[in-house]
Scaffold this motif. Structure first.
Motif, PDB file in Angstrom:
ATOM      1  N   ALA A  76      40.698  35.014  44.082  1.00  0.00           N
ATOM      2  CA  ALA A  76      41.753  34.551  43.189  1.00  0.00           C
ATOM      3  C   ALA A  76      42.353  35.743  42.455  1.00  0.00           C
ATOM      4  CB  ALA A  76      41.197  33.550  42.172  1.00  0.00           C
ATOM      5  N   PRO A  77      43.653  35.700  42.154  1.00  0.00           N
ATOM      6  CA  PRO A  77      44.270  36.797  41.399  1.00  0.00           C
ATOM      7  C   PRO A  77      43.579  37.010  40.053  1.00  0.00           C
ATOM      8  CG  PRO A  77      45.947  35.361  42.313  1.00  0.00           C
ATOM      9  CD  PRO A  77      44.628  34.656  42.514  1.00  0.00           C
ATOM     10  N   VAL A  78      43.593  38.254  39.606  1.00  0.00           N
ATOM     11  CA  VAL A  78      43.002  38.623  38.318  1.00  0.00           C
ATOM     12  C   VAL A  78      44.149  38.911  37.352  1.00  0.00           C
ATOM     13  CG1 VAL A  78      41.525  40.258  37.099  1.00  0.00           C
ATOM     14  CG2 VAL A  78      40.977  39.578  39.456  1.00  0.00           C
ATOM     15  N   ALA A  79      44.252  38.142  36.296  1.00  0.00           N
ATOM     16  CA  ALA A  79      45.388  38.266  35.383  1.00  0.00           C
ATOM     17  C   ALA A  79      45.388  39.583  34.623  1.00  0.00           C
ATOM     18  CB  ALA A  79      45.385  37.091  34.403  1.00  0.00           C
ATOM     19  N   HIS A  80      44.200  40.030  34.236  1.00  0.00           N
ATOM     20  CA  HIS A  80      44.114  41.256  33.442  1.00  0.00           C
ATOM     21  C   HIS A  80      43.048  42.182  34.040  1.00  0.00           C
ATOM     22  CE1 HIS A  80      46.705  39.379  30.482  1.00  0.00           C
ATOM     23  NE2 HIS A  80      45.892  38.335  30.461  1.00  0.00           N
ATOM     24  N   PRO A  81      43.353  42.836  35.163  1.00  0.00           N
ATOM     25  CA  PRO A  81      42.372  43.700  35.814  1.00  0.00           C
ATOM     26  C   PRO A  81      42.022  44.909  34.942  1.00  0.00           C
ATOM     27  CG  PRO A  81      44.540  43.993  36.798  1.00  0.00           C
ATOM     28  CD  PRO A  81      44.647  42.824  35.872  1.00  0.00           C
ATOM     29  N   GLU A  82      40.745  45.271  34.927  1.00  0.00           N
ATOM     30  CA  GLU A  82      40.284  46.412  34.151  1.00  0.00           C
ATOM     31  C   GLU A  82      39.222  47.163  34.946  1.00  0.00           C
ATOM     32  OE1 GLU A  82      41.345  47.818  31.516  1.00  0.00           O
ATOM     33  OE2 GLU A  82      42.814  46.293  30.928  1.00  0.00           O
ATOM     34  N   THR A  83      39.369  48.466  35.037  1.00  0.00           N
ATOM     35  CA  THR A  83      38.378  49.321  35.685  1.00  0.00           C
ATOM     36  C   THR A  83      38.689  50.772  35.383  1.00  0.00           C
ATOM     37  OG1 THR A  83      37.501  50.098  37.808  1.00  0.00           O
ATOM     38  CG2 THR A  83      39.736  49.250  37.833  1.00  0.00           C
ATOM     39  N   VAL A  84      37.658  51.612  35.418  1.00  0.00           N
ATOM     40  CA  VAL A  84      37.846  53.050  35.259  1.00  0.00           C
ATOM     41  C   VAL A  84      38.647  53.623  36.420  1.00  0.00           C
ATOM     42  CG1 VAL A  84      35.712  53.699  36.467  1.00  0.00           C
ATOM     43  CG2 VAL A  84      36.625  55.192  34.666  1.00  0.00           C
ATOM     44  N   ALA A  85      38.656  52.927  37.548  1.00  0.00           N
ATOM     45  CA  ALA A  85      39.398  53.369  38.736  1.00  0.00           C
ATOM     46  C   ALA A  85      40.847  52.913  38.609  1.00  0.00           C
ATOM     47  CB  ALA A  85      38.751  52.800  39.995  1.00  0.00           C
ATOM     48  N   ALA A  86      41.612  53.641  37.802  1.00  0.00           N
ATOM     49  CA  ALA A  86      42.957  53.196  37.423  1.00  0.00           C
ATOM     50  C   ALA A  86      43.881  52.970  38.615  1.00  0.00           C
ATOM     51  CB  ALA A  86      43.582  54.214  36.473  1.00  0.00           C
ATOM     52  N   LYS A  96      32.530  44.495  46.147  1.00  0.00           N
ATOM     53  CA  LYS A  96      32.980  45.058  44.880  1.00  0.00           C
ATOM     54  C   LYS A  96      31.851  45.856  44.249  1.00  0.00           C
ATOM     55  CE  LYS A  96      31.996  40.723  42.374  1.00  0.00           C
ATOM     56  NZ  LYS A  96      32.566  39.673  41.506  1.00  0.00           N
ATOM     57  N   VAL A  97      32.230  46.837  43.440  1.00  0.00           N
ATOM     58  CA  VAL A  97      31.259  47.714  42.785  1.00  0.00           C
ATOM     59  C   VAL A  97      31.613  47.851  41.311  1.00  0.00           C
ATOM     60  CG1 VAL A  97      30.560  49.038  44.821  1.00  0.00           C
ATOM     61  CG2 VAL A  97      32.619  49.709  43.585  1.00  0.00           C
ATOM     62  N   THR A  98      30.608  48.026  40.495  1.00  0.00           N
ATOM     63  CA  THR A  98      30.821  48.140  39.051  1.00  0.00           C
ATOM     64  C   THR A  98      31.369  49.513  38.685  1.00  0.00           C
ATOM     65  OG1 THR A  98      28.611  49.008  38.642  1.00  0.00           O
ATOM     66  CG2 THR A  98      28.867  46.596  38.652  1.00  0.00           C
ATOM     67  N   ASP A  99      31.899  49.608  37.471  1.00  0.00           N
ATOM     68  CA  ASP A  99      32.363  50.912  36.995  1.00  0.00           C
ATOM     69  C   ASP A  99      31.213  51.913  36.916  1.00  0.00           C
ATOM     70  OD1 ASP A  99      34.947  50.049  36.851  1.00  0.00           O
ATOM     71  OD2 ASP A  99      35.169  50.312  34.682  1.00  0.00           O
ATOM     72  N   ALA A 100      30.025  51.439  36.554  1.00  0.00           N
ATOM     73  CA  ALA A 100      28.863  52.343  36.497  1.00  0.00           C
ATOM     74  C   ALA A 100      28.565  52.914  37.876  1.00  0.00           C
ATOM     75  CB  ALA A 100      27.649  51.592  35.952  1.00  0.00           C
ATOM     76  N   ALA A 101      28.653  52.083  38.911  1.00  0.00           N
ATOM     77  CA  ALA A 101      28.413  52.552  40.276  1.00  0.00           C
ATOM     78  C   ALA A 101      29.509  53.508  40.729  1.00  0.00           C
ATOM     79  CB  ALA A 101      28.325  51.355  41.219  1.00  0.00           C
ATOM     80  N   ILE A 102      30.742  53.238  40.314  1.00  0.00           N
ATOM     81  CA  ILE A 102      31.862  54.113  40.660  1.00  0.00           C
ATOM     82  C   ILE A 102      31.651  55.498  40.062  1.00  0.00           C
ATOM     83  CG2 ILE A 102      34.332  54.501  40.298  1.00  0.00           C
ATOM     84  CD1 ILE A 102      34.602  51.376  40.290  1.00  0.00           C
ATOM     85  N   LEU A 103      31.262  55.543  38.790  1.00  0.00           N
ATOM     86  CA  LEU A 103      31.050  56.831  38.122  1.00  0.00           C
ATOM     87  C   LEU A 103      29.855  57.573  38.712  1.00  0.00           C
ATOM     88  CD1 LEU A 103      31.814  55.735  34.451  1.00  0.00           C
ATOM     89  CD2 LEU A 103      33.219  57.235  35.900  1.00  0.00           C
ATOM     90  N   GLU A 104      28.831  56.851  39.127  1.00  0.00           N
ATOM     91  CA  GLU A 104      27.686  57.483  39.780  1.00  0.00           C
ATOM     92  C   GLU A 104      28.137  58.190  41.064  1.00  0.00           C
ATOM     93  OE1 GLU A 104      23.619  56.206  42.239  1.00  0.00           O
ATOM     94  OE2 GLU A 104      24.782  54.684  41.205  1.00  0.00           O
ATOM     95  N   ALA A 105      28.916  57.507  41.878  1.00  0.00           N
ATOM     96  CA  ALA A 105      29.397  58.075  43.136  1.00  0.00           C
ATOM     97  C   ALA A 105      30.375  59.219  42.886  1.00  0.00           C
ATOM     98  CB  ALA A 105      30.061  56.987  43.964  1.00  0.00           C
TER      99      ALA A 105
END
Length: 360
Positions: free
Chosen positions: A238-248, A274-283
């Motif tokens: 489903a669409p996300v109305a207010h997407p938020e992530t460190v991966a701009a 999907k992956v969390t912001d914590a996992a993104i920053l780790e990678a």
């Protein structure tokens, strides 16, 4: 070396290299910054660090002229726009598309207008668009709001849209799949990509499929797409109305190429996760620490996907795994400085102080 031999040795961009697979002919006047031909770097230290027993390769798209994969599609989009007589290019962007559109518009002598989400774009990308002279409109809203406005502009017939809703963009971006097959001698077993607006996974699958049909590769990869957990409409359904992530760069709630991405995943027996912001920053940090490869956070989404799949036992030992790193780390230096594993140390200007700080 003769001038003739020398000219053949110079890379002249993806359109000339892969003209037989693109909608161009001998009369096409090409707008290029010699994009493409980016390194496919083997990454054994990174593979070992995550416990993988597979052959890991990183496609470093941050080494394109404006620092991201967007240049592959933009060279063709701007070439065809100028061919059709367009005077104004327009796009919505989280940063990389605006930087690329501005650069190629400048190269072509065309006017460029970019719509970006206010306060939601990394300064490295904003600087590129401004320096190349693009009119930059900051929209009070997110990327999806900006893209909706761009679609409305396109309906006026007064501008040329250069987002990936323009099918020519996908045609240019598919050339990365050609390069990977040329480098490896065949397609990889798995191909991991970050997924935002979903044009790239669509383009890669198109490229692999066309190369396979032309007899240029014998196999096809499984397409492995990953979204950030705070901006995962395809995964969540489903669409996300207010997407938020460190991966701009992939902070997108309603991808334009949603259906074609799902089709690529299904046709390739692939996977979307999907992956969390914590996992993104780790990678993000691990790629730099193990292989010296500095990427923007959105690129690290694909690496985080590899780590997640490795831990879940979803990658077979002995296989070839390719990861597309979509943008250079200097696109978003603020995030890098904030999350770097080390920080600057101030010392007195003498040898003893330097040695003490070094621990020797």
């Amino acid at each position: 070396m003769s001038n003739e031999k020398s000219s053949r040795a110079i890379w002249s961009g993806v359109i000339r290299r892969y003209a037989a697979h693109l909608p161009v002919d001998a009369a096409t006047s090409i707008v290029t910054l010699h994009e493409g031909n980016t390194p496919l770097v083997r990454a054994p230290r990174l593979a070992a660090a995550i416990g993988g027993k597979f052959d890991l390769h990183l496609k470093c798209e941050g080494l394109n002229p404006t620092g991201s994969f967007k240049d592959r599609g933009m060279t063709l989009a701007v070439t065809k726009a100028r061919e059709r007589g367009a005077k104004v290019l327009v796009c919505a962007s989280t940063g990389n598309t605006s930087a690329s559109a501005a650069a190629y518009a400048a190269r072509a002598g065309l006017r460029c207008v970019v719509l970006i989400p206010e306060g939601k774009i990394a300064l490295g990308k904003l600087a590129q668009a401004l320096m190349c002279g693009a009119m930059t409109l900051q929209v009070r809203g997110n990327f999806d709001t900006a893209l909706a406005l761009v679609r409305q502009l396109g309906e006026t017939g007064e501008v040329e849209i250069v987002n990936s809703i323009n099918p020519v963009r996908i045609e240019g971006q598919k050339t990365a799949a050609f390069e990977i097959c040329d480098a490896l001698g065949d397609a990889p077993d798995y191909h991991f990509l970050p997924v935002g607006n979903a044009g790239n996974i669509t383009a890669y699958w198109k490229g692999y499929s066309e190369y396979h049909a032309a007899g240029e590769c014998d196999t096809l990869p499984r397409m492995m797409g990953f979204q950030a957990a705070g901006a995962a409409p395809i995964v969540d359904g489903a669409p996300v109305a207010h997407p938020e992530t460190v991966a701009a760069a992939i902070r997108i709630g309603n991808p334009a190429s949603w259906q074609s991405a799902n089709a690529a995943i299904a046709a390739s027996s692939g996977h979307i996760g999907k992956v969390t912001d914590a996992a993104i920053l780790e990678a993000y940090k691990l790629a730099a620490a193990t292989e010296g490869i500095f990427v923007e956070p959105a690129s690290a989404v694909a690496l985080a996907g590899v780590i997640q799949c490795q831990r879940a036992g979803l990658i077979d030992d002995g296989t070839i795994v390719v990861v597309t790193l979509t943008g250079h780390g200097l696109k978003d230096p603020d995030t890098a400085v904030q999350h770097a594993a080390v920080q600057p140390v101030t010392v007195e200007p003498d040898l003893a102080a330097v040695k003490a700080a070094m621990g020797i």
